[in-house]
Scaffold this motif. Structure first.
Motif, short mmCIF file in Angstrom:
data_model
loop_
_atom_site.label_atom_id
_atom_site.label_comp_id
_atom_site.label_asym_id
_atom_site.label_seq_id
_atom_site.Cartn_x
_atom_site.Cartn_y
_atom_site.Cartn_z
N TYR A 1 0.89 -1.27 -0.03
CA TYR A 1 -0.04 -0.16 -0.11
C TYR A 1 0.89 1.14 -0.05
CZ TYR A 1 -3.30 3.40 1.39
OH TYR A 1 -4.19 4.43 1.38
N GLU A 2 1.90 1.12 0.89
CA GLU A 2 2.67 2.24 1.00
C GLU A 2 3.37 2.48 -0.41
OE1 GLU A 2 5.84 3.38 4.61
OE2 GLU A 2 6.36 1.66 2.90
N THR A 3 3.82 1.70 -1.17
CA THR A 3 4.40 2.05 -2.51
C THR A 3 3.26 2.13 -3.45
OG1 THR A 3 4.80 -0.24 -2.55
CG2 THR A 3 6.59 1.05 -1.87
N GLY A 4 2.08 2.21 -3.14
CA GLY A 4 1.00 2.60 -4.05
C GLY A 4 0.37 1.53 -4.88
N TYR A 5 0.70 0.14 -4.46
CA TYR A 5 0.07 -0.96 -5.43
C TYR A 5 -1.27 -1.32 -4.94
CZ TYR A 5 4.62 -1.73 -7.78
OH TYR A 5 5.68 -1.54 -8.33
#
Ligand SMILES: Nc1ncnc2c1ncn2[C@@H]1O[C@H](COP(=O)(O)OP(=O)(O)OP(=O)(O)O)[C@@H](O)[C@H]1O
Ligand SMILES: Nc1ncnc2c1ncn2[C@@H]1O[C@H](COP(=O)(O)OP(=O)(O)OP(=O)(O)O)[C@@H](O)[C@H]1O
Ligand SMILES: [Mg+2]
Ligand SMILES: [Mg+2]
Lengths: 314, 360, 582, 360
Positions: C537-541
């Protein structure tokens, strides 16, 4: 140029890579490397500063777990080089990496270059309304449309906030705050806000994520502010005293080999090598104004920078 | 003050195959100012009856009237809060979060009695149950007996016409129980409230009641005064439940107009009132209470003899097992000073007038 | 069964051997010693390390960190926000929990099973996933529901900004209301019906009875649930990061987490963590003080089953409320997550891009997932088992011995309840970095964190089931010649087995979802499922995140199913109803 | 089979200000093969004594020997598992997760008795307590009385020298209780095991025991046979606890060598054994049990008269309140057939030989 003992590396058979490389590309690099040499790579993927924190805590605990580390924090890499935590290693094609993106002895070498820019939803922001440089975003017409990232959670942003505040004073961020700018934890979250149309303009966010979404079909356009973009290398280092030194060297060398380097433009980002083309449709670095970054300053002041930023935006 | 008339009351629990008749066709007239006890073994339907009277349950058949007011009928039940009765629960159900005063005044508050008058009434009632001075205690600071009196006061203060009590003494130890027993009785006499009292302790029922309704398996077995149900039990079940009883198998030898002569194995002959229609030759059971058998030193006067086989000293009573030559064992209770040693042979006298005869 | 007066309780307590000093060392003393040592290592030492860490500054020992934490505007705001968040969440949990509990246990509301399921699922759902889903639904400009209200329904006033304190409270309360619900409904079920009937026959209406008799009687349980909700609400890091930061609602956990960013400021973080510990301990203390004064409350007796309150048409209103909670707490977030997980890229035309590619990616292409799943399953199994065993011994010491200070032990085992995971992690790091053993970065430190953090749950579970086992059952084995170990093996453990299994699940589920401590403690080899989700989530996936979240729930569901199969049934029925004085 | 010798046993609970002496300086010799009962009101220290004997508690002072083996002394206590005693708990403590057979065989398994022999012994013991055929039931499938017998069998099968029983009948209803009582007594006679039995029910103690230890406030009040403690109570406390008693204040008129004459207010004179050192003029209390007062129709023979003020029918007994002219109320128990109406004046005879005299 330093040699690599491929046989010894294969004998080691595995290595641990700490990295903040985007997951998909990181995974591809790992797969390619494993396919090429049959050496297993254990990838520990997290945010740049989480990687650094982990690494330091392990060092303090006397545990070297990582063989190779790739972060996005050149200031930290320089500091750790001074502390003698890295192995000096100049692989093949070392000279293809720009001076500003590596240590002369090869304690760290850029894996890729990160552009911190402005990007926006081109379907929702008419071309006439596009900001031309950084200070344009302070215009009240963008109120409630901006999103930026929090330097407390994103190390790339520390450099941006640090240099912006150093060059222009904190009033820039106070005004940004006044323009109801949303702060999110990470660059990807910023992109996500744009994707869903929650916010329309990302200010000081990593360009490669925008490019990635653009390729999937999202109408996101990157701007290159006339008063300069931030280009921040993601340095790769070999850890001194790591369990698999030969595999580490092989992997570090592999990292700047053309097949790996070409992955970055293919994914919308900029390779570290000068001889690799910029991503399709994106300008070459030579054609942009680049804001110089004072990494010594950033390293010394990072605590204060984050605190000040948070005080403004809380 | 009110009387209760119960007609043909039935209640089943569950449905279909698991349906269980907790109460069947109960007729009971409880007169004004009386102390009536529902007595019976566990599970016989006492609580069910009480809860039907209180209105917590609705009957499947039958009616309950208080004086002339119809309280319960199948499908139309006056809710408990509109019956103006009082109820004392087995576990007292004194509200633990309210002080004694708050517990007692609750019912008056509901009736919007002015504060000053309410205070006066609560004080009077607390005095009645000997709780003066404990107004501001919490229930956990009271003994079991005191809690029970709070529960009583709480029911009494609203001056119910009818007070229902569900085994209110069963949680107390023997001494306290004995004391509470006489307090309850006096209270009922003083207030004239109709008490409907549930217990499975026959001594309690005998000591307290004007009338006792003996129940078994959801059915009323006998309804009468304590002396009636003890000395003239309507059937074996009642005889057995009301106290120790010796059941002696016998055969009718002669019968005439309500009385007759029976003979038990071993030659024991008794002249007794017989059940209607008993004819010579009929097998019957003679029920004799242990205190109606007398022992005396063996004499040759022709009265039956028995051998003492066991003896138990019970303080105010001594109990003997006396074995007749036929092998029949009789339990006999005597004054403790009258002593016989196990092994001794004694003459027994059975007070035939106190015996009952049942068909087996 | 009956009132547990102090005397009854005291005399029910057997004097166990420790009363006789100077004997040869017996097995029970070794085991008890080990349990006490474990509790010290798990809870006391880390907190001591935290204290030390907060006092060590650049210039030796000082109170500088506390000075900064207690005066800095940044920290004071975070403190205030945390308290506000806790208070509102507590209040909402109270309202929702109590209404649902009352509806289920005391009224004739239809669909009770649905309400029960809502409560359990809400408890099981990881709050940060709910937070992610709610961002998709209620982000002010692009949230699906907001867009629908504003653009389709034409009701601009009916929109909702999730990035706000209100939003944070909503998301958090959806996770915490089950605490109130569960405690209140079990209390409501154990209130002797005769208390209510006594009020009724005096003329009190149903409503009046509910307000002046029932409610006060269950107040301790409700309070206890509310405080649990409060303490948990302020400790949840995930939702506060996802919703709080964009909404500029900075809280203590996010502040502490930020202080750990590179370069970390351990001193400040420790001081801030201690502030947190103080708040939660204070809350727990208040709760215990309040409860102990009221412990006399006599619940359960020989009364009949409580009658259900006929609500008439109101039952449908209550039912609608329950369905509303179900929709908001369960349907909305899960539907959103499923939709996201099968869309090619969220934000593009949904129906044109349906795909299972994200499931394939996380299960087969992304080599972290499998390791994370394995790690999580292993950690959760081991942690739950250890916690349960430890809990059993600690509960036993508390209830069955006269060891002085046993109450302290019980209290120590409760403290972690108020320790947010992140604080626990800070404490562990502070402690284990100083130790010569290189625990840090291994699965072991995660295990320590999990066992330490969830020990209160297993101690409570063991305590509750031990209370139902009359000491005489153990004593009667003893007098027949059984040693302590035999008694435990043959009598005590089999009797509390159902309770222990419940405790096991109670620990297993949150460990699988644990994020706030794991995120500081995991390392490449020891990544856990929740961290993998959060990293993605933190890297946007976001699409793979949603897919992984669904897999996470599937694993939890499966684990519960298996554990129930293994540990439930049979004996539970045999032992319940075995009346033993509490 | 073994005897127990208790010397100077004391036990306090708590420490400092809240310390509470549950047991003080108890001396007690329990002989081999005896049925000894500890009797006393709630909280008097009965369970504490039993738990000291079992080894669950360690004494603060004093010793406990079984035969010649020192079991307990302050600071050195043989643990329960090494005492070879048996114990039956008030709530039976039958293990709910084991069948009847498993419950009973447990102690034998611990003693590594070979399986075949264990099976034989269990069967024998189950037969002894009338449980044959129920081996594979679980406790929840048994009635209260059956559960109690399982608890008994479990203790008996290991052939303990001493069996401790803590109010084993208090949870049963009256009928079952009465039956279990005689079963227990027979069992003790048959096995010859030393029984130490705790109860607060004096009727139970009287019915069962060879000797009764009456306790109060942590101290032994009297230790003697049932007849001794009932008829010759050592003090007021014992007299009061052992059953109903009338306490009549009186004054010594004449005293001689252990006997004398006392006069109560209103002219009631009784010739009685007197406590040592009683001198004419001393105020004393005369304790008379209700069954030792006899009522008969008023006669002019000079015996004291009284008026019946209340009457309670108790089934096998009738109880009267008889008020003397002095206002003193006497409780009198008679055979139920001997009937007097409230208000009637009767003549009373007090059996002086059965009275006890205490200094107030
Ligand atoms: N709500 C219920 N549902 C099913 N069966 C019930 C219910 N209430 C009572 N019964 C059954 O009805 C029978 C009569 O019950 P009731 O409570 O009236 O007995 P009781 O005479 O009061 O017994 P006790 O002396 O044990 O209190 C019992 O067999 C009981 O199991
Ligand atoms: N563990 C304990 N701590 C403190 N006080 C205790 C403890 N055990 C017993 N007592 C107290 O010691 C006294 C004697 O207790 P004990 O259990 O021996 O009474 P008992 O005679 O068995 O009474 P009961 O008939 O009520 O069982 C009581 O006042 C009790 O409160
Ligand atoms: Mg009943
Ligand atoms: Mg006791």
């Amino acid at each position: 140029q330093d040699a690599v003992d491929v046989d010894a590396a294969k004998k080691e058979g595995r290595l641990v890579w700490y990295t903040s490389t985007p997951i998909a590309i990181g995974q591809k690099i790992v797969d390619m490397f494993e396919k090429e040499y049959g050496i297993k790579v254990e990838m520990f993927r997290s945010g740049g500063s989480a990687i650094l924190r982990r690494f330091h805590q392990e060092m303090d605990a006397g545990r070297v777990a990582a063989d190779v580390m790739t972060t996005s924090d050149p200031a930290a890499a320089a500091a750790m080089t001074r502390k003698g935590l890295f192995v000096a290693f100049r692989p093949k094609d070392f000279e293809q990496i720009p001076e500003a993106a590596k240590d002369p002895q090869g304690h760290y070498i850029a894996q890729r270059l990160n552009l911190m820019t402005i990007y926006l939803r081109e379907d929702k922001v008419p071309p006439a309304d596009e900001p031309k440089n950084w200070s344009d975003v302070l215009d009240p017409k963008y109120k409630g449309k901006l999103v930026t990232t929090d330097p407390s959670f994103t190390s790339l942003q520390v450099s941006v906030v640090g240099m912006m505040s150093k060059n222009r004073g904190w009033s820039f961020f106070e005004k940004l705050r006044a323009n109801d700018t949303m702060v999110v934890q990470s660059n990807q979250q910023a992109t996500d806000m744009l994707k869903r149309g929650e916010r329309l303009i990302a200010v000081g966010a990593l360009d490669s994520y925008a490019a990635d979404e653009r390729m999937k079909g999202h109408p996101i356009k990157t701007l290159y502010p006339a008063d300069g973009v931030f280009v921040i290398p993601s340095p790769t280092s070999i850890i001194k005293g790591s369990p698999n030194p030969n595999a580490a060297r092989l992997f570090a060398a592999f990292m700047i080999s053309p097949p790996v380097q070409k992955l970055f433009p293919a994914g919308g980002g900029y390779a570290a090598r000068l001889d690799v083309e910029p991503p399709a449709g994106a300008p070459s670095l030579k054609d942009m104004k680049i804001v110089p970054i004072d990494y010594d300053y950033i390293e010394k002041e990072s605590g204060r920078i984050k605190r000040r930023f948070n005080e403004i935006f809380q | 003050m009110a009387g209760i008339t119960i007609k043909g009351l039935s209640k089943r629990f569950g449905a279909g195959e698991t349906a269980f008749a907790a109460l069947t066709d109960l007729d009971l007239v409880i007169e004004n100012n009386q102390f009536v006890t529902l007595l019976g073994p566990s599970g016989c339907g006492k609580t069910t009856t009480l809860r039907l009277i209180a209105g917590y349950l609705s009957p499947d058949a039958g009616t309950i009237h208080a004086d002339d007011r119809l309280l319960s009928a199948p499908g139309s039940v006056v809710p408990p809060e509109a019956r103006g009765m009082g109820m004392v629960f087995q576990n007292y159900a004194v509200w633990p979060h309210k002080t004694v005063y708050e517990n007692v005044v609750f019912g008056l508050r509901l009736r919007k009695v002015p504060a000053a008058e309410a205070r006066r009434k609560v004080e009077e009632t607390l005095a009645l149950v000997n709780l003066t001075g404990l107004e501001s205690r919490f229930p956990n600071e009271l003994s079991g007996g005191q809690q029970q009196r709070v529960a009583l006061a709480r029911s009494l203060v609203v001056e119910p016409g009818i007070l229902l009590l569900d085994e209110p003494l069963s949680n107390l130890d023997a001494k306290l129980r004995e004391r509470m027993r006489s307090e309850l009785k006096q209270l009922q006499r003083r207030t004239g409230i109709t008490f409907v009292y549930v217990t499975h302790d026959q001594a309690e029922a005998l000591a307290l009641s004007d009338r006792i309704a003996v129940m078994h398996g959801g059915r009323l077995q006998q309804y009468g005064t304590p002396v009636e149900v003890y000395s003239r039990p309507a059937n074996r079940l009642v005889a057995d439940f009301m106290g120790l009883v010796n059941l002696i198998p016998a055969r009718v030898v002669a019968a005439h107009n309500g009385g007759g002569l029976v003979e038990a194995e071993g030659g024991l002959r008794l002249a007794l009132p017989l059940p209607d229609g008993a004819a010579p030759g009929d097998a019957v059971e003679v029920a004799v209470r242990p205190e109606n058998i007398r022992l005396r030193a063996a004499s040759g006067d022709g009265a039956p003899c028995a051998r003492i086989t066991d003896r138990t000293f019970l303080g105010n009573i001594s109990e003997y097992y006396a074995t007749l030559p036929s092998g029949q064992v009789l339990r006999v209770q005597t004054h403790p000073l009258q002593q016989f040693a196990p092994g001794e042979t004694v003459t027994i006298d059975i007070d035939a007038a106190q015996c009952s005869v049942f068909r087996p | 069964m009956t009132a547990s007066t102090p005397i009854a309780e005291a005399s029910a307590r057997p004097g166990v051997a420790p009363a006789a000093p100077g004997h040869r060392v017996r097995l029970e003393h070794v085991v008890m010693g080990a349990a006490i040592a474990a509790l010290v290592i798990l809870v006391v030492l880390p907190i001591a390390a935290l204290l030390l860490g907060s006092l060590v500054g650049d210039r030796g020992l000082s109170l500088d960190h506390f000075g900064e934490v207690l005066t800095g505007r940044l920290y004071l705001t975070a403190l205030k926000n945390s308290l506000v968040l806790g208070a509102w969440t507590g209040l909402f949990s109270l309202l929702v929990g109590i209404v649902l509990a009352f509806a289920v246990s005391r009224t004739d509301v239809p669909g009770k099973r649905l309400l029960e399921i809502t409560a359990s699922l809400s408890y099981l759902s990881p709050p940060f996933l709910t937070a992610i889903a709610f961002v998709y639904l209620f982000s002010p400009n692009a949230g699906l529901i907001n867009v629908f209200m504003r653009d389709v329904a034409g009701l601009p006033w009916a929109t909702f900004d999730i990035f706000s304190m209100t939003g944070l409270v909503l998301v958090t309360a959806l996770h915490t209301f089950p605490y109130v619900y569960l405690l209140a409904s079990s209390a409501l079920q154990s209130v002797d019906a005769s208390y209510e009937e006594a009020a009724q026959i005096l003329g009190a209406s149903k409503l009046r009875t509910a307000i002046s008799i029932t409610a006060p009687l269950v107040a301790p349980a409700i309070l206890s649930g509310t405080l649990l909700a409060f303490v948990n609400a302020i400790a949840l890091f995930g939702s506060q990061a996802i919703i709080g930061l964009p909404g500029r609602v900075v809280t203590l956990p996010t502040r502490i987490y930020a202080l750990f960013d590179y370069p970390p400021e351990y001193g400040l973080a420790s001081a801030l963590s201690l502030v947190f510990v103080v708040i939660t301990v204070a809350a727990l203390y208040l709760q215990r003080a309040f409860l102990s004064r009221r412990s006399f409350v006599t619940l359960a007796g020989k009364g009949g089953r409580p009658q259900l309150m006929p609500l008439g048409p109101w039952r449908w209103a209550l039912f609608a409320f329950g369905v509303g909670v179900f929709l908001v707490a369960i349907v909305a977030p899960y539907a959103t997550l499923i939709a996201v997980s099968i869309s090619k890229s969220w934000g593009l035309d949904f129906w044109k891009g349906l795909t299972l590619a994200h499931y394939k990616f996380i299960l087969f292409d992304y080599n972290v997932t499998q390791r994370a799943i394995l790690n999580s399953l292993m950690l959760a199994t081991v942690a739950a088992t250890l916690a349960v065993l430890l809990g059993a011994v600690i509960g036993w010491i508390d209830l069955r011995t006269l060891i002085p200070g046993r109450k302290l032990l019980d209290y120590a085992s409760l403290i972690p309840l108020g320790l947010p995971g992140i604080v626990m992690a800070v404490a562990l790091i502070q402690f284990w970095l100083r130790m010569p053993i290189a625990l840090y970065g291994t699965l072991a430190i995660l295990l320590l964190a999990y066992v330490g953090r969830y020990i209160p749950l297993s101690v409570r579970a063991a305590n509750a089931s031990l209370r139902q086992v009359d000491p005489s059952l153990e004593e009667s084995a003893q007098i027949l010649g059984a040693s302590w170990a035999t008694t435990m093996r043959e009598i005590t453990l089999p009797l509390i087995r159902p309770g222990l299994f419940a405790g096991w699940l109670l620990v297993f589920v949150p460990v699988i979802q644990e994020l706030s401590a794991s995120i500081l403690l995991f390392s490449s080899g020891s990544i856990t499922l929740a961290v993998a989700v959060f990293n993605l989530y933190e890297t946007g996936y976001v699409e793979p995140v949603a897919a992984l979240a669904m897999i996470n729930m599937a694993i939890i569901g499966l684990a519960i199913f298996v554990a129930n199969k293994l540990g439930g049934g049979g004996i539970a029925q045999r032992t319940t109803g075995y009346g033993a004085p509490a």
